[in-house]
Scaffold this active site. Sequence first.
Site, PDB file in Angstrom:
ATOM      1  N   ARG A 125      51.652  18.541  42.940  1.00 37.77           N
ATOM      2  CA  ARG A 125      51.278  19.391  41.807  1.00 37.77           C
ATOM      3  C   ARG A 125      52.322  19.301  40.699  1.00 37.77           C
ATOM      4  O   ARG A 125      51.978  19.225  39.506  1.00 37.77           O
ATOM      5  CB  ARG A 125      51.139  20.852  42.251  1.00 37.77           C
ATOM      6  CG  ARG A 125      49.917  21.136  43.118  1.00 37.77           C
ATOM      7  CD  ARG A 125      49.812  22.620  43.407  1.00 37.77           C
ATOM      8  NE  ARG A 125      49.590  23.397  42.181  1.00 37.77           N
ATOM      9  CZ  ARG A 125      49.778  24.705  42.088  1.00 37.77           C
ATOM     10  NH1 ARG A 125      50.212  25.397  43.138  1.00 37.77           N
ATOM     11  NH2 ARG A 125      49.541  25.339  40.952  1.00 37.77           N
ATOM     12  N   GLN A 165      49.889  34.163  33.588  1.00 39.88           N
ATOM     13  CA  GLN A 165      49.611  34.006  35.011  1.00 39.88           C
ATOM     14  C   GLN A 165      49.843  32.559  35.450  1.00 39.88           C
ATOM     15  O   GLN A 165      49.753  32.262  36.637  1.00 39.88           O
ATOM     16  CB  GLN A 165      48.159  34.398  35.297  1.00 39.88           C
ATOM     17  CG  GLN A 165      47.829  35.851  35.000  1.00 39.88           C
ATOM     18  CD  GLN A 165      46.339  36.105  35.017  1.00 39.88           C
ATOM     19  OE1 GLN A 165      45.661  35.970  34.004  1.00 39.88           O
ATOM     20  NE2 GLN A 165      45.811  36.465  36.171  1.00 39.88           N
ATOM     21  N   ASN A 166      50.118  31.685  34.499  1.00 38.73           N
ATOM     22  CA  ASN A 166      50.287  30.266  34.800  1.00 38.73           C
ATOM     23  C   ASN A 166      51.708  29.971  35.257  1.00 38.73           C
ATOM     24  O   ASN A 166      52.662  30.615  34.823  1.00 38.73           O
ATOM     25  CB  ASN A 166      49.940  29.431  33.566  1.00 38.73           C
ATOM     26  CG  ASN A 166      48.510  29.660  33.107  1.00 38.73           C
ATOM     27  OD1 ASN A 166      47.639  29.960  33.921  1.00 38.73           O
ATOM     28  ND2 ASN A 166      48.264  29.541  31.813  1.00 38.73           N
ATOM     29  N   VAL A 167      51.845  28.974  36.096  1.00 41.21           N
ATOM     30  CA  VAL A 167      53.149  28.632  36.670  1.00 41.21           C
ATOM     31  C   VAL A 167      53.644  27.276  36.187  1.00 41.21           C
ATOM     32  O   VAL A 167      54.667  26.786  36.665  1.00 41.21           O
ATOM     33  CB  VAL A 167      53.080  28.636  38.219  1.00 41.21           C
ATOM     34  CG1 VAL A 167      52.688  30.009  38.746  1.00 41.21           C
ATOM     35  CG2 VAL A 167      52.123  27.570  38.748  1.00 41.21           C
ATOM     36  N   ASP A 168      52.948  26.671  35.225  1.00 42.69           N
ATOM     37  CA  ASP A 168      53.196  25.275  34.868  1.00 42.69           C
ATOM     38  C   ASP A 168      54.281  25.053  33.830  1.00 42.69           C
ATOM     39  O   ASP A 168      54.661  23.917  33.558  1.00 42.69           O
ATOM     40  CB  ASP A 168      51.899  24.625  34.375  1.00 42.69           C
ATOM     41  CG  ASP A 168      51.170  25.479  33.349  1.00 42.69           C
ATOM     42  OD1 ASP A 168      51.806  25.890  32.351  1.00 42.69           O
ATOM     43  OD2 ASP A 168      49.970  25.747  33.546  1.00 42.69           O
ATOM     44  N   HIS A 224      53.458  35.022  37.923  1.00 43.81           N
ATOM     45  CA  HIS A 224      53.253  34.334  39.196  1.00 43.81           C
ATOM     46  C   HIS A 224      54.324  33.296  39.485  1.00 43.81           C
ATOM     47  O   HIS A 224      54.130  32.421  40.329  1.00 43.81           O
ATOM     48  CB  HIS A 224      51.858  33.701  39.222  1.00 43.81           C
ATOM     49  CG  HIS A 224      50.752  34.707  39.154  1.00 43.81           C
ATOM     50  ND1 HIS A 224      49.445  34.390  38.834  1.00 43.81           N
ATOM     51  CD2 HIS A 224      50.754  36.049  39.367  1.00 43.81           C
ATOM     52  CE1 HIS A 224      48.702  35.478  38.842  1.00 43.81           C
ATOM     53  NE2 HIS A 224      49.480  36.498  39.165  1.00 43.81           N
ATOM     54  N   CYS A 271      68.932  24.576  53.862  1.00 48.73           N
ATOM     55  CA  CYS A 271      70.318  25.023  53.722  1.00 48.73           C
ATOM     56  C   CYS A 271      71.191  24.275  54.718  1.00 48.73           C
ATOM     57  O   CYS A 271      70.868  24.205  55.916  1.00 48.73           O
ATOM     58  CB  CYS A 271      70.405  26.526  53.961  1.00 48.73           C
ATOM     59  SG  CYS A 271      72.092  27.176  54.039  1.00 48.73           S
ATOM     60  N   ALA A 279      40.321  28.110  23.811  1.00 46.45           N
ATOM     61  CA  ALA A 279      41.530  28.575  23.132  1.00 46.45           C
ATOM     62  C   ALA A 279      42.072  27.542  22.153  1.00 46.45           C
ATOM     63  O   ALA A 279      42.516  27.881  21.053  1.00 46.45           O
ATOM     64  CB  ALA A 279      42.593  28.925  24.165  1.00 46.45           C
TER      65      ALA A 279
END
Length: 246
Positions: free
Chosen positions: A77, A107-110, A125, A153, A237
Amino acid sequence: MPTAVSDAAAPAQARAWIEAAERVMVLTGAGVSAESGVPTFRDALTGLWARFNPEDLATEAAYREHPRMVWDWYQERRARVSQVQPNPAHLAIAALATRKTVALVTQNVDGLHQRAGSVGVIELHGNLFANKWLDGCGKCDVATAEPGRPPRCAACGAMLRPGVVWFGERLPVVANYRAEEAANTCDVCLVVGTSGMVYPAAGLPGLAKDHGARVIVVNPEPSVLDETADLVIHQPAGVCLPAMLA
């Protein structure tokens, strides 16, 4: 009920409200990124991942049970999102913030809003390109994590995980607080590219309206937020925002 204006006149009415506002809150969802070619979670997976449901992979339980598989999915992704570019909607929102007080909640994580030039983005998010520890010994350091799928770790073996909000997890406290504060204090709430089905984000336009803000919804298809809106614009949009926010 939405203000009774013609479809042709709606963008001009929205522009007038935004110009008159002192504070504007912009809430964006997956539809904005979809116009750049980023798949939404409602889209079917393809290729090696076609047999999976995204909602089955984006959970803590899935990561603990199949860490390598889920890590690889997120790496794919990340690679795909890295290849797309911000679209005219992202750029228009960033430009608006150069002349207005704008709280941008997504709300987008990109990270496309940041790449378009927006600063101080409230990421409800999380961020696809960030990492954090799933557990930890208190001495875990991302800089010294042992390479792997996923990295771990060096001291305790804890796994790194993507810095996103998985299904069943609470929103980041600070981001959620900032988003609610923006809704409480804005004069106009511009909602772009979201179905209004995912809470708590979907409750922000109603909160803004309860505190006196006008709510403008921009989405190609009807959504549940249309009933909350003072003005609804059923357009992509990237088509309407450049002129509406200019």
